[in-house]
Write a protein that holds these residues in place. Structure first.
Motif, PDB file in Angstrom:
ATOM      1  N   PRO A  31      -5.597 -11.734   3.809  1.00 55.26           N
ATOM      2  CA  PRO A  31      -4.307 -11.782   3.880  1.00 55.26           C
ATOM      3  C   PRO A  31      -3.566 -10.493   4.743  1.00 55.26           C
ATOM      4  CG  PRO A  31      -4.934 -11.577   2.123  1.00 55.26           C
ATOM      5  CD  PRO A  31      -6.201 -11.208   2.843  1.00 55.26           C
ATOM      6  N   GLN A  32      -2.014 -11.070   5.691  1.00 53.85           N
ATOM      7  CA  GLN A  32      -1.113  -9.972   6.634  1.00 53.85           C
ATOM      8  C   GLN A  32      -0.745  -9.946   5.327  1.00 53.85           C
ATOM      9  OE1 GLN A  32       0.013 -14.583   7.122  1.00 53.85           O
ATOM     10  NE2 GLN A  32       0.641 -13.483   9.629  1.00 53.85           N
ATOM     11  N   THR A  33      -0.838  -8.005   6.664  1.00 52.64           N
ATOM     12  CA  THR A  33      -0.066  -6.936   5.698  1.00 52.64           C
ATOM     13  C   THR A  33       1.577  -6.640   6.460  1.00 52.64           C
ATOM     14  OG1 THR A  33      -0.838  -5.141   6.611  1.00 52.64           O
ATOM     15  CG2 THR A  33      -1.812  -5.685   4.798  1.00 52.64           C
ATOM     16  N   LEU A  34       2.332  -5.806   5.128  1.00 52.33           N
ATOM     17  CA  LEU A  34       3.868  -5.461   5.756  1.00 52.33           C
ATOM     18  C   LEU A  34       2.877  -4.790   6.895  1.00 52.33           C
ATOM     19  CD1 LEU A  34       6.696  -6.453   4.044  1.00 52.33           C
ATOM     20  CD2 LEU A  34       6.187  -7.006   5.789  1.00 52.33           C
ATOM     21  N   ARG A  36       1.337  -3.782   8.877  1.00 50.72           N
ATOM     22  CA  ARG A  36       0.288  -4.554  10.386  1.00 50.72           C
ATOM     23  C   ARG A  36      -0.846  -3.317  11.360  1.00 50.72           C
ATOM     24  NH1 ARG A  36       2.750  -9.549  12.261  1.00 50.72           N
ATOM     25  NH2 ARG A  36       4.436 -10.625  11.038  1.00 50.72           N
ATOM     26  N   ASP A  40      -0.665   1.867   6.149  1.00 51.92           N
ATOM     27  CA  ASP A  40      -0.956   0.778   4.614  1.00 51.92           C
ATOM     28  C   ASP A  40       0.201   1.705   3.708  1.00 51.92           C
ATOM     29  OD1 ASP A  40      -1.913  -1.124   5.813  1.00 51.92           O
ATOM     30  OD2 ASP A  40      -3.719  -0.630   4.995  1.00 51.92           O
ATOM     31  N   ILE A  43       5.913   2.523   2.692  1.00 48.00           N
ATOM     32  CA  ILE A  43       6.572   0.995   2.226  1.00 48.00           C
ATOM     33  C   ILE A  43       7.547   0.033   3.333  1.00 48.00           C
ATOM     34  CG2 ILE A  43       8.429   0.098   0.239  1.00 48.00           C
ATOM     35  CD1 ILE A  43       6.868   2.667  -1.562  1.00 48.00           C
ATOM     36  N   TRP A  44       7.135  -1.018   4.151  1.00 47.00           N
ATOM     37  CA  TRP A  44       7.551  -1.293   4.743  1.00 47.00           C
ATOM     38  C   TRP A  44       8.698  -2.414   4.621  1.00 47.00           C
ATOM     39  CZ3 TRP A  44       6.905   0.436  10.183  1.00 47.00           C
ATOM     40  CH2 TRP A  44       5.392   1.502   9.916  1.00 47.00           C
ATOM     41  N   ALA A  45      10.044  -2.264   4.905  1.00 44.59           N
ATOM     42  CA  ALA A  45      10.400  -3.770   4.845  1.00 44.59           C
ATOM     43  C   ALA A  45      10.530  -4.406   6.013  1.00 44.59           C
ATOM     44  CB  ALA A  45      12.017  -3.010   5.637  1.00 44.59           C
ATOM     45  N   GLN A  46      10.899  -5.641   5.140  1.00 44.40           N
ATOM     46  CA  GLN A  46      10.836  -7.365   6.253  1.00 44.40           C
ATOM     47  C   GLN A  46      11.675  -7.402   7.485  1.00 44.40           C
ATOM     48  OE1 GLN A  46       9.467 -10.450   3.575  1.00 44.40           O
ATOM     49  NE2 GLN A  46       9.455 -11.739   5.136  1.00 44.40           N
ATOM     50  N   THR A  47      12.616  -7.163   6.810  1.00 47.52           N
ATOM     51  CA  THR A  47      13.628  -7.666   8.185  1.00 47.52           C
ATOM     52  C   THR A  47      14.530  -6.575   7.981  1.00 47.52           C
ATOM     53  OG1 THR A  47      14.880  -8.166   6.231  1.00 47.52           O
ATOM     54  CG2 THR A  47      13.386 -10.128   7.289  1.00 47.52           C
ATOM     55  N   LEU A  97      10.186   0.147   9.259  1.00 47.55           N
ATOM     56  CA  LEU A  97      10.255  -1.277  10.010  1.00 47.55           C
ATOM     57  C   LEU A  97       9.625  -1.240  11.133  1.00 47.55           C
ATOM     58  CD1 LEU A  97      11.295  -4.417   9.254  1.00 47.55           C
ATOM     59  CD2 LEU A  97      13.302  -3.740  10.890  1.00 47.55           C
ATOM     60  N   ASN A  98       9.063  -2.169  10.813  1.00 46.54           N
ATOM     61  CA  ASN A  98       8.063  -2.405  11.753  1.00 46.54           C
ATOM     62  C   ASN A  98       7.996  -3.956  12.019  1.00 46.54           C
ATOM     63  OD1 ASN A  98       5.559  -4.719  12.160  1.00 46.54           O
ATOM     64  ND2 ASN A  98       5.144  -2.969  10.016  1.00 46.54           N
ATOM     65  N   LEU A  99       8.105  -4.171  13.938  1.00 51.57           N
ATOM     66  CA  LEU A  99       8.824  -5.870  13.995  1.00 51.57           C
ATOM     67  C   LEU A  99       7.473  -6.078  15.558  1.00 51.57           C
ATOM     68  CD1 LEU A  99      12.516  -5.417  14.506  1.00 51.57           C
ATOM     69  CD2 LEU A  99      10.479  -7.270  12.620  1.00 51.57           C
TER      70      LEU A  99
END
Lengths: 165, 165
Positions: A31-34, A36, A40, A43-47, A97-99
Motif C-alpha cells: 500500500p502507498q503511504t502518504l 512517501r 512515516d 501526520i501528512w496532509a493529503q492536499t 504536505l509532500n506533493l
C-alpha cells in the motif's frame, strides 16, 4: 512462549485478512503511504487545501515539499530528512504536505517547478517567499549538506507573521 | 525451518530499521495510506490535479470518492467496497481518488458537499453529472445495498464521451 503465540496469531490474522480480497494480476502491491518515505511518523496532509485548513485552524506554519520518487536529488535529500531534529520539529510545530504533482497555485512555484523544493506557508495563508535555501537560481531547493540551513529556516517559519496577542 | 529463518531475518530488519529514527512522544504511529481503507491494492492518486492528469494521459475515466473516516455512512459503504468486482474494475479500468477534504472545484459538489459521494469524470475532464445513484436529494450518494447500481454506473463511465476512432 507468549511471544511465539502472539506471532502465530499475527500471522493467522494476516493470512485470514487476505482471503476473498482482490489481488491484481501482476501480484500483490505494497500500500502507498502518504509519507512517501519522508517520515512515516509525521501526520501528512493529503492536499494543499487540506494543509491550508489545518494550518489556519491549528495556527501552525505549513511546510510544502515538492519531490519526485525517481529524482536522484529528491532521493538524496530524503535520506538526510530522516534526521531526528527535522522530524521532531516538523511533527510538533508544523503542518506537513509532500506533493509529487504541482498545484494550480502559482505562489508555490515563484521561481519554477523544480524538485526537490521546500516552501513554507504562514497560517495567515501567506507563502513565505522570503525563506530560501542557498541557491540563487533555485531559491527553494536544498541539498543534503544544507540540513542546518533548513533547520534554521524552520525556526524562521515558526515566527508567525501575525502573532496572537 | 527456512520460514522460521526468514521470519527471524524479517524481525531483525524491522528492529534495526527503527534504530535512530524519530518516534513521537505519544508513541509510534501506523503510517497513513493513500487508500484510507478503500482498497490497498488500488493505485490511488493523491490530488485532483494528479488524478485529472492520469485520466487524460491514460484515457481512463476517473472515480472521485468523497468520504470521512468518522462518518458511519462512509464506513458502511467502505465495508462493501472491498467487493472483488468493484476493486478489479477500478484497478483495471479507472483512475481512482479518494478525498476527505473538498476541492475548490464546484463541479464536484453540484448538489452539495455530503459524504459518502461518488463522482465520475471523463478523460475529457468533463464531470459526469449524469451518472447518479438512487437518491434524489443526494444524487451522488450510495448506500451498501446499491453496489449493483454502482457497478453499472462504472460501466456507464467506461463508455467515454469521445471515443478514439
Amino acid at each position: 512462549m507468549i511471544k511465539a503465540v502472539l506471532l502465530l496469531i499475527l500471522v493467522l490474522v494476516a493470512m485470514s485478512s487476505t482471503f476473498g480480497k482482490y489481488i491484481p494480476k501482476t501480484g500483490k502491491r505494497i500500500p502507498q503511504t502518504l509519507s512517501r518515505g519522508w517520515g512515516d511518523q509525521l501526520i501528512w496532509a493529503q492536499t494543499y487545501e487540506e494543509a491550508l485548513y489545518w494550518s489556519r485552524s491549528r495556527n501552525k506554519p505549513l511546510m510544502v515539499l515538492f519531490h519526485l520518487e525517481d529524482c536522484p536529488h529528491s532521493q538524496a535529500l530524503r535520506k538526510v530528512f530522516s534526521d531526528n531534529e527535522i522530524q521532531k520539529t516538523l511533527d510538533e510545530d508544523f503542518i506537513v504536505l509532500n506533493l509529487v504533482y504541482e498545484t494550480t497555485d502559482k505562489h508555490l512555484s515563484q521561481d519554477g517547478q523544480y524538485v526537490p523544493r521546500i516552501i513554507f506557508v504562514d497560517p495567515t495563508m501567506t507563502v513565505r517567499g522570503d525563506i530560501i535555501g542557498p541557491y540563487a537560481n533555485r531559491m527553494y531547493a536544498y541539498e543534503p549538506n544544507d540540513l542546518k540551513l533548513l533547520l534554521s529556516n524552520m525556526q524562521k517559519a515558526k515566527k508567525l507573521l501575525k502573532s496572537e496577542l
